[in-house]
Each structure stands twice: as structure tokens, then as C-alpha cells.
Design an enzyme around this catalytic site. Structure first.
Site: not given
Length: 451
Positions: A84, A89, A242, A245, A344-345
Site C-alpha cells: 500500500h 503523491k 481505504h 482512517e 503508505d505515504n
């Protein structure tokens, strides 16, 4: 060119002698003959490499010395799998920071940057930077979510398809959409499902609504998810979501998703990410939700570094967070629900830090989620389990016949691995050591530095 603490012999045929590996990552009958070594479930072994593939897994010291180096109990792990991420981004923090550090601030900052800057070349260059970094860190497979509100899907998905082709054989790439659940009640959702199908991706959404942004569980969650499952079924797609969250215990979409999937008889894979608010529910509701997930065949991925950063944050930085912002991983796993951790990010408004490094994600997850005492088979959550969820046979495992895609660490034990950073590692792909030089952030200055 940068390599780590040892260099394999030239050519694709040699042995790595006297190494250690987690027993839970060895898919071979020989594993039963390997002696325990170190902490956790580590065992001692020799690995024979021929023509770039694992040719044999043998007890430590059983292969002839002339076949390859004695590695003094270094850890030999299969390359990691990142289930994930958000490669579209990544690395925009210098030009679009999140001044509050919370989820709402992240959404606002990302929307502003996406509207202004996310043309195809911007996404392409940042995505390529991220993939070069992950490759040097020893990641062999990645699933990325792409922001998909119009017109971005028609920009980012073609870039992804290009990058998937360019990186084939180095990183196995998968893609999922991400958009508010209510768009699937209209024509934009149908168009997005077609874009995802054209890209061979996973149909995804977030359990938030544009129509009711203040609602922790939007009133259209059941209708929206029924549409998602219907569109996915018609196109033969799996689903990646998602979910919840949030720090708000009223966010209870996960159990609704499970019940809708069961009512629809959905046959594809379902992955739900985050699910942080589940940790704030009563024990009875947690048990009910886990049972529904197990029955519906739902897998769960936790994003521990990002959610610890975002959740329960004081936007004035005057209050210490009271909880860790992660879901109930131990309870899910004990109930037989597949669980994974992922990165993730990375350097964007949702997470100011990160370096596309799944080894770092695993070591932080151990500390954040208490995946220790015992270590047991939790390392599978960063390797074999996400590979299985992605349908990637053999990834994240040491198996005879697999490509020799390995991360070899100077550490000899979980204790040494978890205690010291940065990690001294060699990355081997198809039996050959790769250059582990990381791309320089200066490459992106013209894109991301404020002007």
C-alpha cells in the site's frame, strides 16, 4: 556505484554460506533440517544460487567453501513487498507542506498541490524517483493507489502503465484507484472503473463521502459499496479500500463493507487499509467486526508509521497524542484474517518522512505494534503475506526455483536488526548485486522546491 558490506562472486552461480533466515519465510522441505540460530524463528543455512535462481537450501556449512563466501551468520531475507503506497503523491512536501500535520490538513494540502501541479511529467518523475529508491532498498513489488477524482485518473493511470512496463522485471507494480465512495453512484464511478480495468488494476475508494464530508460513516456507504462490488464483478476486478482512517469511534464502515460483500456474494479479493478507528471500539464490536471480515475473506493492511504520524495529533502541538493510531493487528491475525504492514505515504502532506524502505517499515512496525516477544512469524507481514494478497506467487519467500532476489544484512539476529539504523545491506536481484546508490533529492529541485 554503492554496494554494501559484501559482494557476491561474479556471475550468477555461487553459494551464500553460513547465513540465517526466518524459518517462516522458507518454503522448502529442507527447512525442517535447519538448525535454530539466534532469536525468534531464525535458522542457519546455506543458499546455492545458480543462473540467478535459488538452486538449493541446505544446512549451514554443508556447501563446499570454494562455492562462495562465509557470511558469518548474516541475515538473508527475500526482498520485501510494499502492499500500500501512494507513488503519485510522493516527495511533494517541499512545495506543499501540511502545516497542521493531521489528516484534514493533509487532504487540503494534497488537493491544492494536485490541482496546480499534477501533470503527467510531474507524476512520472516523482514516481520514477520513488521506484529507484525502493529498488535500491530491496523492494521487489509495490501496489500504489492513485488519486482518481476527475480529471486526475486520466492523467495518472497512463503514467502508471508506462512505469509498470519500464520497471517490469525489477519491481512488480500493481495499481488501485482512490476516490470518495459516493462517486461510484454516478457516471464518474463507471468511467473510473473502466480506467482501472484498462490498467489491470484494483477498484478502490475511501470510506468518505463528498456529499457528507463530516460524517465518519457516510449514509451512502452501503449503496456505494454495493456499486463498487458490482462494478468490480462486471470487470473481473479485485477491490482495495481505504477504510475508517479516523480517530472517531463512529467510523464503522469496515463491518458494513464485510456485510455488503457477503450480501453481494463478491468473489474477488478484498483488501482494507488503515481501519484505525476499530481500535477505539468496544471489545464486543471488535470481535463482531473481525468475524465479519473473516467470513467475507477480507485482508487488512496497517500503515503504522503514517497513521502514528497523523492520528490523535494536536494541530496546535500543545497536546501529546494518547494512542498509536493503528488497528487491532494481533486480534485480526489470531482470528485468521490475513494482515500486512506497508509503507503508505512518503514525503508528502500525509507523512513528512519515509524513504520507500520496507525494512524500515517492518522494524518500526515491530515497535509501534509490539510485533515481538515473541517475534513469531510477524516478518511475513512485510513479505510473504502481502505477496499472497497481491497474487504474486513466490514473492517474499525463500524457495528453490525462485529468482535469487535477496536482501542480505550484516545483522545476525532480530535484536541487532531492530537496534541499529541505518541498515547495512546488500541487495541481490536475479543473483547479482545491484547498485544501491540512492537517487539524490536534488534531482527533483526544479519540480518541488518553492520558487
Amino acid at each position: 556505484m554503492t554496494h554494501a558490506f559484501f559482494q557476491p562472486p561474479e556471475g550468477g552461480t555461487y553459494a551464500l554460506r553460513h547465513v540465517r533466515a526466518p524459518r517462516c519465510l522458507i518454503d522448502d522441505p529442507a527447512a525442517d533440517r535447519l538448525a535454530p540460530a539466534g532469536d525468534g524463528d531464525l535458522v542457519a543455512l546455506d543458499l546455492a544460487i545458480e543462473a540467478g535462481r535459488i538452486a538449493a537450501i541446505a544446512p549451514a556449512g554443508s556447501l563446499a567453501p570454494e562455492r562462495g563466501p562465509h557470511l558469518d551468520d548474516a541475515l538473508a531475507l527475500p526482498c520485501f513487498v510494499d502492499l500500500h503506497t501512494h507513488l503519485d503523491k510522493g516527495h511533494i512536501w517541499p512545495r506543499q507542506a501540511n502545516p497542521t500535520g493531521d489528516g484534514a490538513g493533509a487532504s487540503r494540502a494534497t488537493m491544492a498541490d494536485r490541482t496546480k501541479n499534477w501533470h503527467a511529467e510531474d507524476v512520472r518523475r516523482r514516481m520514477d524517483f520513488a521506484l529507484r529508491t525502493a529498488y535500491a532498498k530491496g523492494v521487489s513489488a509495490i501496489r500504489t493507489h492513485l488519486d482518481s477524482l476527475a480529471p486526475q485518473a486520466d492523467i495518472s493511470f497512463p503514467v502508471f502503465r508506462e512505469m509498470r512496463e519500464r520497471w517490469a522485471g525489477r519491481i512488480a507494480l500493481q495499481v488501485s484507484s482512490i476516490a470518495p465512495v459516493d462517486i461510484f453512484l454516478g457516471e464518474e464511478g463507471v468511467h473510473l472503473a473502466n480506467v482501472v480495468a484498462e490498467s489491470g488494476g484494483n477498484l478502490g475508494c475511501v470510506t468518505r463521502s463528498q456529499r457528507h464530508p463530516a460524517e465518519a460513516t457516510p449514509p451512502e456507504i452501503d449503496e456505494g459499496m454495493a456499486a463498487v462490488f458490482r462494478l468490480a464483478t462486471e470487470r473481473g476486478l479485485d477491490v482495495d479500500l481505504h477504510v475508517d482512517e479516523s480517530t472517531d469511534p463512529r467510523a464503522r464502515s469496515l463491518i458494513r463493507i464485510a456485510k455488503v460483500a457477503l450480501a453481494q456474494g463478491f468473489k474477488g479479493r478484498i483488501l482494507c487499509g488503515h481501519c484505525t478507528s476499530l481500535a477505539l471500539q468496544t471489545d464486543e464490536f471488535i470481535a463482531e467486526t473481525i468475524a465479519a471480515c473473516r467470513e467475507a475473506g477480507i485482508a487488512i493492511v496497517s500503515l503504522p508509521t503514517v497513521n502514528m504520524y497523523l492520528q490523535d495529533r494536536s494541530t496546535e502541538a500543545t497536546r501529546t497524542p494518547r494512542w498509536r493510531g493503528v488497528t487491532v493487528m494481533h486480534e485480526l491475525k489470531a482470528a485468521g484474517v490475513p494482515v500486512a504492514v506497508a509503507g503508505d505515504n512518503c514525503r508528502d502532506p500525509f507523512y513528512a518522512y519515509g524513504d520507500h524502505d520496507m525494512l524500515d517499515t517492518y522494524t518500526q512496525a515491530v515497535k509501534i505494534l509490539h510485533l515481538d516477544h515473541p517475534f513469531a512469524d510477524w516478518i511475513r507481514a512485510a513479505s510473504a503475506t502481502p505477496a499472497r494478497i497481491m497474487g504474486l506467487d513466490g514473492f517474499g519467500l525463500l524457495r528453490v526455483g525462485n529468482p535469487a532476489d535477496l536482501t542480505v544484512l550484516r545483522a545476525r539476529s532480530y535484536s541487532e536488526l531492530l537496534a541499529r539504523a541505518p541498515f547495512d545491506r546488500a541487495v541481490i536481484r536475479a543473483g547479482r548485486a545491484i547498485d544501491t546508490t540512492l537517487p539524490d533529492y536534488r534531482e527533483l529541485d526544479d519540480l518541488v522546491m518553492p520558487r
